[in-house]
Write a protein that holds these residues in place. Sequence first.
Motif, short mmCIF file in Angstrom:
data_model
loop_
_atom_site.label_atom_id
_atom_site.label_comp_id
_atom_site.label_asym_id
_atom_site.label_seq_id
_atom_site.Cartn_x
_atom_site.Cartn_y
_atom_site.Cartn_z
N TYR A 1 -2.22 11.06 13.27
CA TYR A 1 -2.93 9.99 12.57
C TYR A 1 -2.32 8.61 12.85
O TYR A 1 -2.94 7.58 12.55
CB TYR A 1 -3.01 10.26 11.06
N ARG B 1 13.01 6.48 4.70
CA ARG B 1 13.28 7.49 3.67
C ARG B 1 13.60 6.82 2.33
O ARG B 1 13.08 7.22 1.28
CB ARG B 1 14.47 8.35 4.14
N GLY C 1 10.65 5.59 0.38
CA GLY C 1 9.68 6.57 -0.11
C GLY C 1 8.65 7.02 0.91
O GLY C 1 7.66 7.66 0.56
N PHE D 1 6.89 9.34 3.39
CA PHE D 1 6.86 10.81 3.50
C PHE D 1 5.92 11.26 4.61
O PHE D 1 5.72 12.47 4.80
CB PHE D 1 6.45 11.45 2.17
N GLU E 1 6.40 -4.60 -1.35
CA GLU E 1 6.75 -3.27 -1.86
C GLU E 1 5.53 -2.36 -1.97
O GLU E 1 5.67 -1.19 -2.31
CB GLU E 1 7.44 -3.39 -3.23
N GLU E 2 4.35 -2.91 -1.74
CA GLU E 2 3.12 -2.11 -1.89
C GLU E 2 2.96 -1.20 -0.68
O GLU E 2 2.91 -1.65 0.46
CB GLU E 2 1.92 -3.05 -2.02
N MET E 3 2.85 0.09 -0.96
CA MET E 3 2.82 1.09 0.10
C MET E 3 1.41 1.64 0.28
O MET E 3 0.69 1.88 -0.70
CB MET E 3 3.77 2.22 -0.30
N PHE E 4 1.03 1.86 1.54
CA PHE E 4 -0.27 2.45 1.88
C PHE E 4 -0.01 3.55 2.89
O PHE E 4 0.63 3.32 3.91
CB PHE E 4 -1.19 1.40 2.51
N TRP E 5 -0.52 4.73 2.62
CA TRP E 5 -0.24 5.88 3.49
C TRP E 5 -1.50 6.31 4.22
O TRP E 5 -2.53 6.56 3.57
CB TRP E 5 0.30 7.04 2.66
N ASP F 1 -6.35 6.00 7.13
CA ASP F 1 -7.46 5.66 6.23
C ASP F 1 -7.20 4.41 5.43
O ASP F 1 -8.13 3.84 4.86
CB ASP F 1 -7.68 6.80 5.21
N ARG F 2 -5.92 4.03 5.24
CA ARG F 2 -5.60 2.89 4.39
C ARG F 2 -5.24 1.63 5.18
O ARG F 2 -4.84 0.64 4.60
CB ARG F 2 -4.43 3.23 3.45
N ASP G 1 -7.29 -1.37 4.06
CA ASP G 1 -6.89 -1.77 2.71
C ASP G 1 -5.57 -2.52 2.75
O ASP G 1 -5.38 -3.52 2.04
CB ASP G 1 -6.74 -0.55 1.79
N TRP H 1 -5.01 -6.33 1.65
CA TRP H 1 -4.00 -6.64 0.62
C TRP H 1 -3.07 -7.74 1.13
O TRP H 1 -2.76 -8.70 0.42
CB TRP H 1 -3.21 -5.37 0.30
#
Lengths: 209, 209
Positions: free
Chosen positions: A22, A172, A175, A177, A186-190, A193-194, A197, A201
């Motif tokens: 991905y 790691r 956060g 994974f 600090e805003e995380m997008f996994w 698909d994101r 977004d 942001w």
Amino acid sequence: MSESPCLAAPVVEFWFEFGSNYSYPSVMRIEAAAARHGVTVAWRPFMLGPIFRELGMDNSPFVLQKEKGAYMWQDIARECRKYGLPWTRPSHFPRLGVLPLRIAIQGAGMPWMEAFCQRVMQLNFVHDQDINSPEPLAAILTDLGLPAAALLARAGSEEVKARLREQTAEARARGVFGAPTFFVGEEMFWGNDRLDDALAWAAAQGVGG
Amino acid sequence: MSESPCLAAPVVEFWFEFGSNYSYPSVMRIEAAAARHGVTVAWRPFMLGPIFRELGMDNSPFVLQKEKGAYMWQDIARECRKYGLPWTRPSHFPRLGVLPLRIAIQGAGMPWMEAFCQRVMQLNFVHDQDINSPEPLAAILTDLGLPAAALLARAGSEEVKARLREQTAEARARGVFGAPTFFVGEEMFWGNDRLDDALAWAAAQGVGG
């Protein structure tokens, strides 16, 4: 998080791995999509293997979880078709890609980063070929007009190996994974698909910042 | 896969669970989105717990994998904001929802199915309340003008319990490993992120069929 919040373009950090299927569409799409949003991409290559191991998995979740893996091969083929990207299911998965990561960590911030990463991804997910040997990587670097021998030599240096380990440890600690992962501050997008977004942001932060 | 391919509206099967947070936005969105595509929704409530157990997990992956769980709470809040849906992080997760599933399995194909499922989802993910007791479910059913006592009595019958177990076994047999999952014929789509793709796929099958 940016050094000069009123002047700098908003930044999205792009954490990716050459073995990660991905990550492939994100590597192909991110710079063009970021440009449309007026966002700068900070490329962050890292190793997924050590992260999976620390999370108690000795392989990709797509290998360990048979059902999820079977689904994933359907899904990624459809996703690539949606984005107009060529796709071949690799005969080895996940492919080890430490050597190209050690080159990529030298290329982050350089004008050749996107092209190099795209070529490595295509080697894996379009041409179904090994990505962890010096020969194909030298061919890519030479094609891009870069000093292949010097970059490969530095890829084997303790300094570069340590930088990739440190960047993986940072992933790691923050956060991460899986891959791709995007951060805006600090805003995380996994996940691929994101991507849009995350860029939206980042662009909104830029306006507000 | 449809009985009368030239006449019937294309169908998307919607497999969902009341305890599943990503099933919540799909339950709220699917009928309106399907109508825009000219697609019929076949509602397929099932139990995630037994599926997770058969896959070797004794709880939701969001509970078992701390990092993924921490991320998920960020993500679902952003997703609900994106769709304009109210969202409250439930104080218990995942909530057991066997009783509402046993009612929903009686409602599949009935005109009250969407409204009932939406009310149960809102109880869990907006009002942060228990969804597995007769009282709140009776209140919802009564509000909808339905015979609450009769539906709850049937929910406790061996026949209805067996139907839910059989539907769960069918999910497992077809490779379902999470919720929501959508099927168009044998084509599987996993996750609220794929709802629109599944509907577009169904609509395209309808045109071609």
